[in-house]
Design an enzyme around this catalytic site. Sequence first.
Site, PDB file in Angstrom:
ATOM      1  CG  ASP A 290     -76.884 -27.526 -50.934  1.00 44.76           C
ATOM      2  OD1 ASP A 290     -75.891 -28.269 -51.082  1.00 44.76           O
ATOM      3  OD2 ASP A 290     -77.756 -27.744 -50.086  1.00 44.76           O
TER       4      ASP A 290
ATOM      5  CD  GLU B 141     -75.587 -32.557 -47.518  1.00 43.35           C
ATOM      6  OE1 GLU B 141     -75.834 -33.499 -46.754  1.00 43.35           O
ATOM      7  OE2 GLU B 141     -75.263 -31.428 -47.115  1.00 43.35           O
TER       8      GLU B 141
HETATM    9 NI    NI Z   1     -71.816 -30.215 -46.097  1.00 45.97          NI
END
Ligand code: NI
Length: 396
Positions: free
Chosen positions: A83, A141
């Site tokens: 991401d 994340e």
């Molecule tokens: Ni990172």
Amino acid sequence: MDTLQTTLFETIDKINERIVIVRHELHAHPELSGKEEHTSFLIKGILEAEGFNVRSFDDNYGLIADLVQQEGAPFVALRADIDALPIQERTEAPYASREAGIMHACGHDSHTAILLGAALALNTVREQLNGNLRFIFQPAEEITDGGSAQMIAHGALENVKAIFGLHAYPYLNTGQIGYKYGVMLASADTFEIEVFGKSAHGARPHEGVDAILVMSMAVNSLNHIVSRRIDPLHPAVISLGTVEGGTAANVICDHVKVCGTVRTVNHDVRHAIPEMMEVSLKGICESMHATYKFTYSFGSPEVCNHDPMVDIVRHAAETVIGPENTIDLLDPVMGGEDFGRYLERVPGAFFRLGTCNPDKGTCVSQHNARFDVDDDALEYGMKIMALAALEAMGDA
Ligand code: NI
């Protein structure tokens, strides 16, 4: 074994240029946490074209690709996060983000490309492997309820005996890596505090309850927790990031909200802090006739590496870039990373891949609009990840 390693490295040298192009494509089309549709589609397409069987899911854009050589044997897993961040890119790179306000400012494009490259290279030597490999492409994340929990819920760690991951790192040069025994990164929790008072005319404060004053006392007291209540040998951070409240200059404010983050590198400290915060808040609110709402969210735990797995990373790195470029990071940092959730459950290690090249301007810190990764680092990332996987399988 040397021939296996040689074949692997030759394959990586051969596909390196293609992997750099993949990284540029990912970089040009970044997607926010939980919205990685195009990214996931691209990765899946590349893996399927190479014959991988790729699992995708209904509730997120993560992917799991297995290389099964021995039915029932344990897996060694390699993981990348995919991401991007809500930042407007300000680099002049030809592959700079085409998406307004979204940018791969943490280097997850490079992690994804490296994992793809490692998967393609290991696939070419699959017949010589003594076990199974799993490639985990993890979404989301960058947010508190990180995607690692979703991937684990989908069985990412089933029958996994070791896991490795890396992160681009602009504080080491391209051609170097950083390893760390034990705790490497902090836990990352978030909290929200609301204080409710009573509004009144600004000229008649005694008729109201000033939520701004109460909150300022609470903020002050929160800032004393780390300095006076926590063992100084256990680093911790309590930081406030936002504050909102009030309507007019001449009105006593009846509602203030603040948000913040808590970082620790010790399990017990982590679990003691929320109560310390609430005790302070409660006492202050009671003494000032205010009320409060306190919400504490546990995010990702500390990233705690397993020593034998760090040895594997070290050994792989020393083979690829030499011992002089394999750097002991010595101290943990208070940043967070949801790789910690995997390490809570299975042995593994996370390491830093140097990406700083002053000539290319890639030494800017992460989450900065001018952050970029030196493409020359990808090759080292692929080789070290692939070799660590082989070593953990007992093949190198
Ligand atoms: Ni990172």
